[in-house]
Design a protein around this motif. Structure first.
Motif, short mmCIF file in Angstrom:
data_model
loop_
_atom_site.label_atom_id
_atom_site.label_comp_id
_atom_site.label_asym_id
_atom_site.label_seq_id
_atom_site.Cartn_x
_atom_site.Cartn_y
_atom_site.Cartn_z
N ALA A 45 -7.61 -2.81 3.48
CA ALA A 45 -6.20 -2.43 3.60
C ALA A 45 -5.60 -2.24 2.21
O ALA A 45 -5.99 -2.91 1.27
N THR A 46 -4.67 -1.32 2.12
CA THR A 46 -3.89 -1.16 0.91
C THR A 46 -2.57 -0.51 1.30
O THR A 46 -2.23 -0.49 2.49
N THR A 47 -1.82 0.00 0.33
CA THR A 47 -0.59 0.70 0.67
C THR A 47 -0.64 2.10 0.09
O THR A 47 -1.34 2.34 -0.89
N ASP A 48 0.10 3.02 0.70
CA ASP A 48 0.19 4.35 0.10
C ASP A 48 1.45 4.42 -0.77
O ASP A 48 2.18 3.42 -0.91
N GLU A 49 1.68 5.59 -1.36
CA GLU A 49 2.79 5.72 -2.30
C GLU A 49 4.15 5.46 -1.65
O GLU A 49 5.11 5.14 -2.34
N ASN A 50 4.21 5.61 -0.32
CA ASN A 50 5.47 5.35 0.36
C ASN A 50 5.57 3.92 0.86
O ASN A 50 6.48 3.59 1.62
N GLN A 64 3.57 2.43 2.94
CA GLN A 64 3.02 2.20 4.27
C GLN A 64 1.69 1.45 4.15
O GLN A 64 0.92 1.73 3.25
N ARG A 65 1.42 0.57 5.10
CA ARG A 65 0.10 -0.06 5.12
C ARG A 65 -0.91 0.97 5.61
O ARG A 65 -0.72 1.58 6.67
N VAL A 66 -1.97 1.17 4.83
CA VAL A 66 -3.01 2.14 5.21
C VAL A 66 -4.37 1.54 4.90
O VAL A 66 -4.48 0.48 4.28
N PHE A 67 -5.42 2.24 5.33
CA PHE A 67 -6.77 1.74 5.18
C PHE A 67 -7.64 2.75 4.43
O PHE A 67 -7.47 3.96 4.59
N VAL A 68 -8.55 2.23 3.61
CA VAL A 68 -9.44 3.10 2.82
C VAL A 68 -10.85 2.50 2.80
O VAL A 68 -11.02 1.31 3.04
#
Lengths: 443, 487, 125
Positions: free
Chosen positions: A297-302, A304-308
């Motif tokens: 898990a990480t965050t995007d520039e906005n 938001q919690r996102v996954f990579v």
């Protein structure tokens, strides 16, 4: 000739050739020596319509005779809820590739993250990778992980109670890397602890591979094993069929470093052996030594919690010949099967599946013993849904398998001429169990 | 697909007391209570508790965050993202196939074994090989198995001096990794400016310590290795074997067979050339083929056909042993066979030429704005070394991300390692001229934007469910499970 | 005479008495980009000149770490476990391991700062 998968019309081809500045497609292959070229196509039948292919494959399927399944030995006939089959068919999942572009792959990344989360819960470990090909290759990868972690020690112990197919794959991987595999003998169907202690004492062991429930269906007691194994700086690797972890003590609670195994039992159809799913979980200390893909898990520039895909530096596309594994994919869609299955079942459902499977297996064992034609090989050992029977004098495994087959039943898997490995799941009914026992009685 | 992220995790939809399963009550006594407590879990696993409608909505919504071949054009180089025919899915999910336990006696699975046999034979014909094993699970697994076949072969001749495998520097990263896992030392051979193998460099490295040379043909720059006959005879003269990485087999369909090029061992990616879906990373299938004389080194178990027409499974000891519990990803094998039957000889022979035509069409429509580092017609894919005009500072990564805004999946980027700004496009034969024209228009638009509004491209994507992720944060503080998130 | 020595693989040894502080060069740190993890040996481990003793990872790359000298690890820089980016901030202050040398004569085989500078120049092209 038009074909449903090939959109090119004759005029399309003409227009495209003009753009390429050639007269015909052959000119694009002028660098392929003519002496090598295929002259008259392949020696294969010409194309068939969808109806014909459908009929031909259905005809092949018709040559099979599905049997009522009392076999296990690594592949279990558990029920797959209808919602699993329906959801995994969604083409957004099915027709995507590895999530290289996280911005348009959150579906895949999210379900793998959920799978990793569920598997760590089930195994009691800290981290989990995005899956391996099958339980056997996952175990072989764990063996390599142990050797890489140990640096100079290149000897790995495997219990004699490990599924022989898994042991064979481990040996294949080890052989060519000059890793020595030694077998810890079994005593009364379980790993001989004293023998293991003695083998560990030489101080050159990188890892120990154990299995519970073991190949014979017996729940092994690993109490004190972790201390012994860690005492000689080796890693403890525990292989379990995933579904059983709903009730039995998992690798993490035995103090293991790596948990591996086959996750087919979590909602994946038998499908004659594949595709299945190998899981691999580990302690946090080993996180960066794990092979394969891992989603984080990480965050995007906005914000938001996102996954990579993360920790990729370990992997073969970066490390090339320095990589400690060559795996560059996972069983993607099969983790979706498992994730959806576990979402539907929850802890209570998994416990219920195990309760039903276990009570069916014990009922069958009792009824088979009552026939007088076979008896439990390890009567004092606890088992869940699988057990070994010793056949009475004059009865062979082949005989039992053949007679039951003629009655539409797969009696189990022959261990040798007079031992049969038998499993039951929640799908088996008392009618089927009684039919099995009554046929055995006639032998 | 979505423009707005569906961001829930199934754990966040959980509520104690909900349940998504229904099971029979069971007729037999509960035996769990009789098991020794010390062998049981200390606590229940913290899995979600969710009802069935919630599960179904969750996974449906989540799927809309994803882009697949069925969504749109997916020109991911070296991955052959062709159309995945629906009939194949239907056939592979037939319950008379999915219900079969792998230990069913052979006489009750003759249909299954015939599927194996038919695909073994079809692949042998297409590969120009003597036999195939369908057991390897994926391309990388096939490479490893192929390397092990080669080790077993040399061992059988008591030739233990061969410890090295030569691999071009243009190769897929799995090649050196697979050779290493097979216990070999890797030697790189250089590529010439046109991306093909430097034959002189190869010659200087070939000796009695070389076990094999691994080649991809066409190579990862999309170029046919035209010196292959010479390379094959050099390799064989040195006593080594020639390995064919089948990742790029698609453009060779109908044109030339690896066996006829002089290859001894090869793998095929059924999920590339033979249309089986990629499934978000798997399951794939990486069958391994060998030329005559090497069949005995293929892994076991292996399907054979008897003189009376019946099929059985050969489990005899072989030097290689097992690479899988059972015989590979069976349902993927069914799909590939159905594809070969549907295409037939006539259809398969069109695949290579049309894939190559599509690639050349796109390349020729863009090579004024993008830098084409190697001249001449390509095969099924081509590589650009970024934009032709480097002055704007717009990178290959920026171009790839901007393509996502415009409704396309990105090409493969920063591979092969031969060029700094590699952008590798593989359209496949199942794309129409209209789709290709749309892609060309998008790529041209991006090249123009790179000049006029470079910031727009550099800050892309703008129109996807999420913006650029912080990958450093992900790698530095790995949060790999839901419990990590709850900490 | 500088007390800084280099391997062509970009590790340095800063020598104080019989102890060498080992880390990666500024050039290497810049090439790697944001360091996310340093895989270090344990105290009392033996290291050997020219042999790998650990690895360093950024988001997109990973490199093995080779020891310029032989000897015993007397300390590892624990601060890097919590904050690997220290390597980017000041690679020559933020050493990775501290080694008690067993054969200081090995230093003669290493590159001087000037010779190392030339290696970096060559790699830029």
């Amino acid at each position: 000739m038009p074909h449903p998968y090939l959109p090119h019309t004759a005029s399309d081809i003409e227009q495209m050739l003009a753009r390429c500045g050639v007269d015909n497609i052959n000119d694009l292959y002028s660098d392929v020596p003519t002496s090598l070229r295929l002259k008259d196509g392949y020696n294969l039948p010409e194309s068939k319509s969808e109806m014909e292919v459908n009929a031909a494959v259905k005809a092949l399927a018709g040559y099979n005779k599905p049997l009522v399944c009392f076999a296990g030995a690594g592949a279990y006939d558990h029920y797959t809820p209808a919602a699993v089959a329906s959801l995994v068919a969604r083409s957004e999942y099915l027709t995507a590739y590895t999530p290289y572009q996280p911005e348009i792959s959150q579906g895949t990344l999210q379900y793998i993250f959920e799978y990793q989360s569920m598997m760590t819960q089930l195994t009691g470990m800290d981290v989990c990778n995005a899956s391996m090909y099958d339980g056997a290759t996952a175990t072989a990868e764990a063996m390599m992980m142990a050797v890489h972690s140990a640096k100079k020690r290149r000897r790995v112990l495997v219990s004699a109670t490990l599924d022989p197919k898994v042991a064979d794959v481990v040996k294949t991987y080890a052989h060519y890397q000059d890793i020595t595999i030694d077998v810890i003998p079994a005593a009364d169907g379980v790993t001989d602890r004293a023998a293991m202690a003695e083998m560990l004492a030489t101080g050159d062991v990188a890892g120990v591979i154990l299995q519970t429930p073991n190949y014979y269906g017996i729940l092994e007691d690993f109490d004190g094993f972790a201390d012994l194994i860690h005492g000689s700086k080796a890693l403890m690797i525990v292989n379990s069929h995933a579904s059983t972890l709903g009730v039995i003590k998992p690798a993490g609670q035995w103090g293991a470093d790596i948990a591996v195994g086959e996750a087919q039992s979590l909602g994946i159809p038998l499908s004659y052996g594949g595709p299945y799913l190998g899981y691999m979980c580990a302690t946090r200390a080993l996180m960066r030594k794990m092979p394969g893909r891992i989603v984080g898990a990480t965050t995007d520039e906005n914000g938001q919690r996102v996954f990579v895909l993360t920790l990729q530096a370990r992997e073969q596309h970066i490390r090339r010949e320095k990589a400690t594994s060559n795996i560059c994919s996972n069983q993607g869609l099969m983790t979706l099967y498992v994730g959806i299955y576990m979402s539907l079942m929850g802890a209570a459902g998994l416990r219920e599946v195990n309760r039903l499977s276990s009570s069916n297996a014990h009922a069958l064992a009792a009824k088979l013993q009552a026939t007088g034609k076979m008896s439990l090989t390890y009567p004092d050992k606890p088992f869940l849904n699988e057990f070994v029977m010793t056949l009475a004098d004059g009865i062979t495994s082949a005989q039992v398998l053949n007679v039951l087959r003629d009655n539409g039943i797969l009696a189990g898997v022959a261990i040798d001429d007079n031992h049969l490995l038998i499993a039951a799941t929640e799908k088996r009914t008392n009618d089927e169990i009684n039919a099995y026992a009554s046929i055995v009685k006639t032998l | 697909m979505n423009r707005k992220l569906y961001d829930k995790l199934i754990f966040e939809l959980s509520k104690p007391g909900r349940c998504g399963y229904s099971l029979p009550h069971g007729d037999n006594d509960d035996t769990l209570a009789q098991l020794p407590a010390g062998l049981l879990r200390l606590d229940a696993p913290a899995l979600p508790e969710v009802d069935e409608p919630t599960v179904v909505r969750h996974y449906n919504n989540q799927s809309t965050n994803n882009f697949g071949v069925d969504t749109g054009f997916y020109p991911l180089g070296s991955c052959t993202m062709k159309y995945n025919p629906k009939i194949n899915e239907l056939l592979a999910s037939d319950s008379t196939l999915t219900a079969l336990h792998p230990q069913q006696p052979v006489e009750t699975v003759q249909g299954v074994l015939e599927v194996y046999w038919n695909l073994q034979r079809a692949l042998s014909e297409i590969g120009g090989m003597a036999d195939f094993s369908l057991n390897p699970f994926a391309g990388a697994h096939g490479e490893l198995t192929g390397m092990l076949v080669i080790r077993a072969y040399h061992e059988s001749r008591n030739d233990s001096a061969r410890r090295r495998v030569i691999i071009p520097n243009s190769a897929h990263g799995t090649n050196p990794a697979s050779a290493t896992i097979a216990g070999y030392d890797v030697v790189e051979v250089q590529s010439l400016a046109d991306g093909t193998v430097d034959v002189e460099d190869l010659k200087s490295k070939l000796d009695e310590t070389v076990a094999a040379v691994m080649m991809t043909n066409p190579n990862t720059a999309g170029m046919f290795e035209k010196n292959i006959p010479e390379i094959a005879s050099m390799v064989h003269a040195a006593g080594a074997l020639l390995y064919y990485d089948g990742a790029n087999l698609n453009p060779m369909l109908g044109i030339v067979r690896p066996g006829d090029m002089g290859f001894d061992v090869m793998h095929i990616n059924l999920h590339k050339t033979f249309s089986t879906p990629h499934g978000g990373g798997g399951p794939g299938s990486g069958p391994v083929g060998v030329r005559a004389g090497l069949e005995q080194f293929l892994p076991r178990p292996h399907v054979v056909k008897a003189a009376d027409g019946s099929f059985s499974i050969n489990c005899d000891d072989c030097s290689l042993g097992r690479v899988s519990s059972w015989m590979g990803n069976f349902s993927v094998i069914v799909k590939a066979l159905a594809y070969i039957m549907t295409m037939g000889n006539d259809g398969l022979c069109q695949v290579g030429p049309l894939a190559t035509l599509n690639a050349n069409y796109v390349m020729n429509a863009l090579n004024d704005l993008y830098k084409q580092p190697v001249a001449g017609p390509c095969k099924h894919e081509f590589v650009f070394d970024g934009l032709a005009d480097k002055s704007t500072g717009v990178t290959t990564l920026n171009v790839a991300k901007r393509l996502l805004d415009l409704g396309f999946h990105a090409p493969t980027i920063y591979f092969p390692l031969l060029f700094h700004e590699s952008l590798m496009v593989e359209p496949t034969e199942t794309e129409s001229i209209e789709t290709l024209d749309n892609f060309i228009a998008a790529m041209r638009q991006i090249a123009i934007e790179a000049h006029e509004t470079p910031e727009l491209v550099k800050s892309a994507p703008h129109d996807t469910p999420m913006a650029h992720p912080d990958e450093t944060e992900a790698a530095m503080n790995p949060r790999l499970t839901y419990s990590d998130l709850c900490k | 005479m500088s007390n800084l020595y280099f391997l062509p693989t970009h590790e340095y040894a800063r020598v104080e008495g019989n102890v060498a502080f080992i880390g990666i060069s500024k050039f290497a740190a810049a090439q790697l980009g944001n360091v996310v993890y340093v895989d270090m040996p344990e105290e009392d481990d033996e290291v050997e000149a020219g042999v790998e003793f650990g690895a360093i990872e950024s988001v997109k790359a990973a490199s093995d770490l080779f020891s310029p000298v032989s000897g015993t690890v007397v300390e590892v820089n624990e601060a890097l476990a919590d904050n690997p980016r220290l390597v980017n901030e000041d690679p020559e202050t933020n050493w990775i391991i501290k080694v008690e040398m067993s054969n200081p004569a090995e230093l003669e085989k290493l590159l001087s700062p000037e010779a190392y500078e030339k290696v970096c120049e060559a790699e830029k092209h």
